[in-house]
Design an enzyme around this catalytic site. Structure first.
Site, PDB file in Angstrom:
ATOM      1  N   ASP A 159       0.569  18.645  31.150  1.00 44.39           N
ATOM      2  CA  ASP A 159      -0.023  17.374  31.596  1.00 44.39           C
ATOM      3  C   ASP A 159      -1.551  17.439  31.481  1.00 44.39           C
ATOM      4  OD1 ASP A 159       2.619  16.427  32.585  1.00 44.39           O
ATOM      5  OD2 ASP A 159       2.348  18.138  33.931  1.00 44.39           O
ATOM      6  N   HIS A 187       4.920  17.684  38.887  1.00 46.80           N
ATOM      7  CA  HIS A 187       5.110  17.505  37.453  1.00 46.80           C
ATOM      8  C   HIS A 187       6.218  16.478  37.264  1.00 46.80           C
ATOM      9  CE1 HIS A 187       5.797  17.987  33.235  1.00 46.80           C
ATOM     10  NE2 HIS A 187       7.065  18.278  33.471  1.00 46.80           N
TER      11      HIS A 187
HETATM   12  P1  NAX Z   1      17.056  23.352  26.336  1.00 49.33           P
HETATM   13  O1  NAX Z   1      18.223  22.646  26.928  1.00 49.33           O
HETATM   14  O2  NAX Z   1      16.827  23.294  24.873  1.00 49.33           O
HETATM   15  O3  NAX Z   1      17.144  24.896  26.721  1.00 49.33           O
HETATM   16  C1  NAX Z   1      17.394  25.332  28.017  1.00 49.33           C
HETATM   17  C2  NAX Z   1      18.073  26.686  27.902  1.00 49.33           C
HETATM   18  O4  NAX Z   1      18.179  27.221  29.221  1.00 49.33           O
HETATM   19  C3  NAX Z   1      19.478  26.617  27.327  1.00 49.33           C
HETATM   20  O5  NAX Z   1      19.586  27.533  26.236  1.00 49.33           O
HETATM   21  C4  NAX Z   1      20.361  27.034  28.492  1.00 49.33           C
HETATM   22  O6  NAX Z   1      21.506  27.784  28.084  1.00 49.33           O
HETATM   23  C5  NAX Z   1      19.399  27.897  29.291  1.00 49.33           C
HETATM   24  N1  NAX Z   1      19.775  28.098  30.688  1.00 49.33           N
HETATM   25  C6  NAX Z   1      20.371  27.227  31.533  1.00 49.33           C
HETATM   26  N2  NAX Z   1      20.624  27.803  32.713  1.00 49.33           N
HETATM   27  C7  NAX Z   1      20.152  29.066  32.630  1.00 49.33           C
HETATM   28  C8  NAX Z   1      20.140  30.167  33.516  1.00 49.33           C
HETATM   29  N3  NAX Z   1      20.685  30.082  34.740  1.00 49.33           N
HETATM   30  N4  NAX Z   1      19.591  31.329  33.103  1.00 49.33           N
HETATM   31  C9  NAX Z   1      19.088  31.440  31.856  1.00 49.33           C
HETATM   32  N5  NAX Z   1      19.090  30.437  30.957  1.00 49.33           N
HETATM   33  C10 NAX Z   1      19.619  29.266  31.343  1.00 49.33           C
HETATM   34  O7  NAX Z   1      15.801  22.846  27.156  1.00 49.33           O
HETATM   35  P2  NAX Z   1      14.239  22.942  26.760  1.00 49.33           P
HETATM   36  O8  NAX Z   1      13.863  21.763  25.960  1.00 49.33           O
HETATM   37  O9  NAX Z   1      13.963  24.296  26.240  1.00 49.33           O
HETATM   38  O10 NAX Z   1      13.555  22.724  28.199  1.00 49.33           O
HETATM   39  C11 NAX Z   1      13.680  23.676  29.230  1.00 49.33           C
HETATM   40  C12 NAX Z   1      13.179  23.124  30.541  1.00 49.33           C
HETATM   41  O11 NAX Z   1      11.789  22.824  30.470  1.00 49.33           O
HETATM   42  C13 NAX Z   1      13.850  21.827  30.987  1.00 49.33           C
HETATM   43  O12 NAX Z   1      14.168  21.935  32.362  1.00 49.33           O
HETATM   44  C14 NAX Z   1      12.783  20.795  30.771  1.00 49.33           C
HETATM   45  O13 NAX Z   1      12.953  19.674  31.616  1.00 49.33           O
HETATM   46  C15 NAX Z   1      11.557  21.585  31.118  1.00 49.33           C
HETATM   47  N6  NAX Z   1      10.256  21.060  30.654  1.00 49.33           N
HETATM   48  C16 NAX Z   1       9.188  21.220  31.483  1.00 49.33           C
HETATM   49  C17 NAX Z   1       7.916  20.833  31.119  1.00 49.33           C
HETATM   50  C18 NAX Z   1       6.759  21.039  32.022  1.00 49.33           C
HETATM   51  O14 NAX Z   1       5.672  20.562  31.669  1.00 49.33           O
HETATM   52  N7  NAX Z   1       6.860  21.688  33.182  1.00 49.33           N
HETATM   53  C19 NAX Z   1       7.686  20.134  29.825  1.00 49.33           C
HETATM   54  C20 NAX Z   1       8.756  20.401  28.809  1.00 49.33           C
HETATM   55  C21 NAX Z   1      10.155  20.416  29.366  1.00 49.33           C
HETATM   56  O15 NAX Z   1      10.576  19.086  29.536  1.00 49.33           O
END
Ligand code: NAX
Length: 328
Positions: A159, A187
């Site tokens: 952000d 966030h």
């Molecule tokens: P993806 O769905 O592509 O990847 C997430 C991965 O996490 C998957 O491979 C899944 O198997 C794995 N996972 C789920 N539970 C788990 C656990 N208990 N232990 C280990 N791995 C686990 O999501 P992606 O686009 O990579 O985004 C990841 C996260 O970042 C989401 O929650 C998203 O909302 C968040 N974001 C946060 C941002 C921020 O500024 N703070 C911005 C970007 C993003 O939106």
């Protein structure tokens, strides 16, 4: 030669993971002289995909990459971790209530916090990226009573970077001339991107912009809703920019903020600026000697007060909900 730094990345097979791991291995997290050992944590059904990413990391022959371990067990993944990037989270799916979302994430971040408490290195630094990032960080910190609370942070650097980019585009000033931009609060869409202390080439940013309506009606909503705009345009949520921001966050945490400037990060509140103590809220922070400090004593005008309070109210609601669910 230096011992490799252990970097644990959760959600390693996801899209942020794919954008993040290669850059960590290239030295963009800790610098060009620091070898790293990657510890990848995934859910069992995504371990094979994480192994595929590891094959590609191998094929990149990164000089700094000292090894890769893949785990589906948090205790093993965080054992000896120096830096933990908690990216994997349970996304909100259609029809999911907030309570269900918080419960599902409590089931992830509680055990991960406990695993960090049990086995991480003494210098552990945790960045939570997975949403709802502030509250997930709050849950993880609560499950790690032996780790100083200031080692748990939530990412608002994306952000912050978005705010720099929007201000740069509006004024034509390079981002390197812009200082003291702040993201306050959660966030989420309630976040408050604040230009009231920002400077451009040393001049007050609001004076350079000269248009309060632009700040209120364009700048703030553009930054706060940028995530949705990326999804709309790309058909997928921010990944490379999120990974870049995670690298920036940790790099700043280790190396410090430049004199006279600050960054934004979700850190545990000490009660500053009326944010209830203990909440993980975004603040303006400086870093020196590896320690994050909330910038003290800024004047908060009435407009800013209302915006900060609104976002903090949402954090309070999330905290109360996770308490009521028995997650902390
Ligand atoms: P993806 O769905 O592509 O990847 C997430 C991965 O996490 C998957 O491979 C899944 O198997 C794995 N996972 C789920 N539970 C788990 C656990 N208990 N232990 C280990 N791995 C686990 O999501 P992606 O686009 O990579 O985004 C990841 C996260 O970042 C989401 O929650 C998203 O909302 C968040 N974001 C946060 C941002 C921020 O500024 N703070 C911005 C970007 C993003 O939106």
């Amino acid at each position: 030669t230096q011992q490799p730094v252990n970097v644990t990345v959760t959600g390693a097979a996801g899209q942020i993971g794919y954008a993040l791991l290669f850059r960590i291995a290239a030295g963009h997290l800790l610098g060009p002289d620091v070898p790293v050992r990657l510890r990848l944590l995934e859910v069992p059904q995504a371990v094979k995909a994480a192994q595929g990413v590891a094959l590609e990391l191998d094929d990149s022959a990164f000089p700094l990459l000292a090894g890769i371990d893949i785990h589906d067990d948090a205790t093993a993944a965080f054992d000896g971790a120096n830096v933990a990037l908690l990216v994997g989270a349970r996304p909100r799916t259609a029809g999911m209530e907030r309570g269900d979302l918080l419960s599902a994430n409590g089931g992830i971040f509680g055990p991960q916090g406990a695993a960090i408490n049990a086995g991480a290195a003494d210098d552990i630094r945790v960045l939570v990226v997975g949403n709802p990032a502030n509250t997930n960080a709050y849950i993880a910190a609560a499950a790690a009573p032996d780790v100083p609370k200031d080692r748990f942070t939530a990412m608002t650097r994306l952000d912050h970077n978005r705010a720099l980019a929007q201000l740069s585009a509006r004024t034509g000033a390079p981002v390197t001339e812009i200082e003291r931009v702040t993201i306050w609060g959660n966030h989420s869409a309630t976040q408050y991107p604040d230009l009231s202390h920002a400077t451009i080439g040393g001049r007050p940013a609001l004076e350079v912009v000269g248009d309060d309506a632009w700040v209120r009606d364009t700048f703030i909503p553009t930054v706060a809703k940028r995530g949705a705009a990326i999804i709309e345009a790309r058909g997928a949520s921010s990944a490379a920019s999120a990974a870049n921001a995670a690298l920036d966050h940790v790099h700043t945490w280790v190396n410090g903020t430049p004199d006279g400037d600050w960054t934004s990060a979700g850190v545990v509140s000490d009660g500053s600026y009326g944010v209830p103590e203990g909440l993980i809220s975004s603040f303006p922070v400086t870093v020196s000697g590896g320690v994050l400090t909330i910038v003290p004593g800024l004047e908060i005008d009435e407009f800013s007060r209302g915006r900060i309070d609104a976002s903090v109210a949402e954090l309070v609601e999330e905290r109360d909900a996770v308490r009521a669910l028995g997650l902390v």
